[in-house]
Design an enzyme around this catalytic site. Structure first.
Site, PDB file in Angstrom:
ATOM      1  N   GLU A  11       1.741  -0.409  -5.057  1.00  0.00           N
ATOM      2  CA  GLU A  11       0.810   0.661  -5.377  1.00  0.00           C
ATOM      3  C   GLU A  11       1.710   1.885  -5.554  1.00  0.00           C
ATOM      4  O   GLU A  11       2.176   2.466  -4.564  1.00  0.00           O
ATOM      5  CB  GLU A  11      -0.190   0.885  -4.247  1.00  0.00           C
ATOM      6  CG  GLU A  11      -1.220   1.944  -4.589  1.00  0.00           C
ATOM      7  CD  GLU A  11      -2.193   2.227  -3.451  1.00  0.00           C
ATOM      8  OE1 GLU A  11      -3.363   2.520  -3.741  1.00  0.00           O
ATOM      9  OE2 GLU A  11      -1.775   2.165  -2.277  1.00  0.00           O
TER      10      GLU A  11
ATOM     11  N   ASP B 260       0.836  -1.190   0.000  1.00  0.00           N
ATOM     12  CA  ASP B 260       0.000   0.000   0.000  1.00  0.00           C
ATOM     13  C   ASP B 260       0.879   1.251   0.000  1.00  0.00           C
ATOM     14  O   ASP B 260       1.846   1.344   0.768  1.00  0.00           O
ATOM     15  CB  ASP B 260      -0.889  -0.029   1.254  1.00  0.00           C
ATOM     16  CG  ASP B 260      -1.760   1.198   1.383  1.00  0.00           C
ATOM     17  OD1 ASP B 260      -2.652   1.364   0.539  1.00  0.00           O
ATOM     18  OD2 ASP B 260      -1.544   1.982   2.326  1.00  0.00           O
TER      19      ASP B 260
END
Length: 747
Positions: free
Chosen positions: A422, A386
């Site tokens: 990401e 993330d």
């Protein structure tokens, strides 16, 4: 500094100096007689083992660089606390071996040091702290005032974070649990699916299983539920090769959600990087969650399905200076977090209040130790990071030579697992799509945007679409990267579901309690003529066709496709594009949809497309297309065609167009199979037509083909399994409005 500000600081300093620390009924709970042997500074955390003279016990080791003292706190079944100081200090690690401490023992730490928020020092021994290396956590995080290191309700909120709160937090916070690790995974067989062959299924342990009628009720919403044969049967029928689980690290719920009666559903608020989230365990939270998670991984592996974890190492649940003190903030705030020049404040590249200081060796060690643990002892096969750009920042800027990326690249274990970035964060210069080094794959949001825009008629031309369909060579054809560096997706957990993408143009997040201000306004969605659910059968049929178009486009594109759980059966979140706090039917999969003919047909098409992808290597290439002829007849590995049946010219690429033909040659696939033989496959022609009227399309003549057979026609609700209609090359076929035709070259 103004005099009033100076006075407030003086008051705060005096308040912080009051009292000797946490007390219970006027007396600190300490047990000076509890034996603590020196133990060892490694490994970090609580490790049950046999100590000197064959005595069983647990070694405790905690990095707390600037601390003045560390107390180990043990809790019995009634919650009574026994404390003892760790007196051994080796390389900033406090450690000790406690005989007789067995698996299942609950524990925490109290760390002593200066309270001086103006310099970033926030030690407060009144606060029981979770071991960052705890392998299991017992209890849930509420956020009453007692768990804050400062006086949360101080009248002058602008300096509230500087006023120390001396109330004991132990009754209000979860405890770490000593776990005995005795599983060597000798009987496990990891699928080891090559990247090019992967099809990823992003899902949620709780949401996938909560309403599944084939899973026993007591197992729904748990790791055991995901391991149940009924859950795995769906994944196998669908044909995916990996599940990408939304965060399963122990996480906490944010204060603003708890105040509104909501909870963090997605889990992007980690506080325990070694512990499986306890609320997803059916078997118990005193270490049983560890074994249950391992059994889930084994069951998925036996079905040929890899397990990828969505991990959140960029920030923690402790938020900013007004956040709670749960673990790292009280262990060594300055050592773990990035602080601003005003050390009271946190550098926030995540939008969540804080950012871990990954350039610090002990923070980097925490992250890499956690990653290795989940691979070696929990059996997982890879990670999706993330806001990975936040991890790649050196002192300030994103740096692709940063310590984190360098350590991963040279690590003999981590460099061999699946690594997905990401590739952005919320800080300046944080958008880094296409910039991560080899070994990494990336979520490709440019693929998402181009495909959405094409099917809603918003692309000015088809240049960008051509790049996205063929592997995004403009982004990834450098440094030895391959087409599978691009994780292609149309939807993700964050945003509309696929059904909502064709049913809503505006977000409808009222249930989140934030006045519909949260969530993106850039949805690139088209509602097909009506906002939300409708009884208009024409609109509903068009929406189902658009779903077929989007899924077919995704699964025919070069790169690694990622599906979101439920998109294959028409799941809706009722227009909520930010359902992070909706732990209810808004987020859970509605398995009843499979009983409805239209949604069952969508599942069957998705499964058929994935099976087609698995059968045909031309759809999952390991190298980029060259676009050049490799034989005398002029046939190339990739060619693009207009509706006239002519190859695209530069002028065609720049012209508005709703139709694009993509020819994939199975004769020119680079590389060889495992036995060294050339890879040869069928050739295909995919025709994508986003216009609102049928269009005549001339099928390319020799050398491209002599005959074509229709394999997929998304204008049809039901798809034939038998071979379709055969057309002569050079003939004209009618492509229905808003449809994909996939044709196989017969000869």
């Amino acid at each position: 500094m103004s005099s009033s500000a100076a006075e407030r600081q003086a008051v705060a300093r005096e308040h912080a100096a009051e009292g000797p620390g946490p007390v219970v009924n006027g007396t600190p709970r300490r047990a000076p007689g509890m034996p603590v042997w020196p133990g060892a500074p490694t490994p970090l955390g609580a490790r049950f083992r046999v100590g000197p003279d064959g005595v069983a016990g647990t070694n405790f080791a905690l990095w707390a660089g600037g601390a003045e003292a560390v107390e180990l706190c043990l809790f019995d079944e009634s919650g009574k606390e026994t404390r003892t100081r760790l007196t051994e200090l080796t390389h900033e690690i406090w450690h000790g071996f406690v005989p007789g401490v067995m698996p299942g023992q609950r524990y925490g730490y109290r760390v002593h040091g200066r309270w001086d928020p103006w310099t970033g020092a926030r030690w407060n021994p009144a606060k029981l702290l979770l071991d960052p290396y705890a392998r299991a956590v017992d209890g849930d995080f509420g956020l009453p005032p007692e768990v804050y290191g400062h006086v949360r309700d101080w009248p002058q909120q602008q300096v509230a974070d500087t006023v120390r709160d001396d109330r004991d937090s132990a009754p209000f916070v979860p405890k770490g649990v000593v776990v005995h690790d005795d599983d060597d995974w000798q009987d496990d067989r990891r699928p080891k699916t090559p990247w090019a062959d992967s099809v990823i299924y992003e899902t949620h342990v709780r949401g996938f299983t909560k309403l599944h009628p084939g899973i026993p009720e007591e197992l729904r919403g748990t790791y055991a539920g995901l391991a149940h044969p009924a859950a795995i049967e769906h994944l196998v029928k669908l044909g995916v090769t990996a599940v990408e689980l939304l965060p399963v690290h122990q996480f906490a719920h944010e204060d603003h959600l708890l105040r509104r009666g909501l909870r963090n559903y997605w889990g992007y608020n980690s506080i325990g990087y070694f512990a499986p989230h306890a609320a997803y365990a059916a078997s118990g939270t005193r270490g049983q969650q560890v074994g249950e998670f391992k059994r889930m991984v084994r069951a998925l592996h036996e079905a040929g399905i890899e397990v990828i974890l969505d991990v959140v190492y960029n920030h923690t649940a402790e938020a900013g200076e007004l956040g709670p003190t749960l673990s790292l903030k009280g262990i060594d705030n300055r050592g773990y977090y990035r602080l601003q020049s005003d050390a009271r404040r946190y550098a926030d590249y995540t939008g969540c209040g804080n950012t871990l200081h990954v350039v610090q060796p002990h923070v980097l060690r925490l992250i890499t130790d956690s990653l290795r643990y989940w691979v070696t002892e929990m059996g997982v096969d890879g990670f999706r990071f993330d806001l990975a750009a936040a991890l790649a920042r050196s002192m300030h800027d994103v740096d692709m030579l940063s310590p984190f990326l360098a350590v991963i690249a040279q690590d003999p274990l981590l460099s061999r697992v699946k690594l997905i970035a990401e590739p952005w964060d919320v800080g300046s210069g944080g958008y880094q799509v296409g910039a991560f080094p080899p070994l990494w794959t990336e979520w490709n949001d440019r693929y998402r945007n181009a495909v959405r825009d094409f099917w809603r008629g918003a692309l000015p031309d088809v240049r960008d679409l051509g790049y996205r369909l063929s592997g995004s060579s403009d982004l990834y054809a450098w440094g030895g990267r391959r087409p599978y560096a691009s994780v292609n997706f149309v939807t993700a957990h964050d945003g509309f579901t696929l059904r909502d993408l064709v049913s809503y143009e505006r977000k409808h997040n009222e249930a989140n309690g934030e006045g519909n201000r949260d969530g993106t306004d850039d949805n690139r969605a088209w509602n097909c003529g009506a906002e939300g659910e409708t009884d208009d059968e024409g609109v509903r049929a068009l929406r189902r066709r658009q779903l077929r178009n989007l899924l077919t486009t995704l699964l025919l594109s070069t790169g690694v496709p990622m599906l979101v759980a439920g998109d294959e059966l028409g799941r809706t979140q009722r227009g909520n594009n930010n359902a992070y706090c909706q732990d209810n039917e808004i987020s859970w999969l509605d398995w009843r949809l499979l009983q409805e003919p239209g949604w069952k047909a969508l599942f069957e098409l998705t499964s058929r497309l994935i099976a087609l992808r698995h059968r045909h290597p031309v759809l999952r290439r390991r190298a980029f297309f060259s676009g050049r002829a490799h034989s005398a007849d002029g046939l190339r590995d990739l060619a693009w065609f207009t509706a006239r049946g002519t190859e695209m010219t530069e002028r065609d690429w720049y012209a508005p167009a709703a139709t694009l033909g993509m020819y994939l040659s199975g004769r020119d696939i680079p590389g060889r199979d495992e036995r060294g033989a050339p890879i040869v496959d069928d050739s295909f022609l995919a025709v994508l037509h986003a216009g609102d009227r049928p269009v005549p399309f001339v099928l390319p003549a020799p050398p491209w083909a002599e005959e074509y057979e229709v394999v997929v026609d998304t204008s049809r609700e039901e798809q034939d399994e038998a071979p379709g209609v055969v057309h002569r090359a050079g003939s004209e076929v009618t492509v229905p409005e808003r449809a994909v035709l996939l044709l196989r070259v017969v000869r």
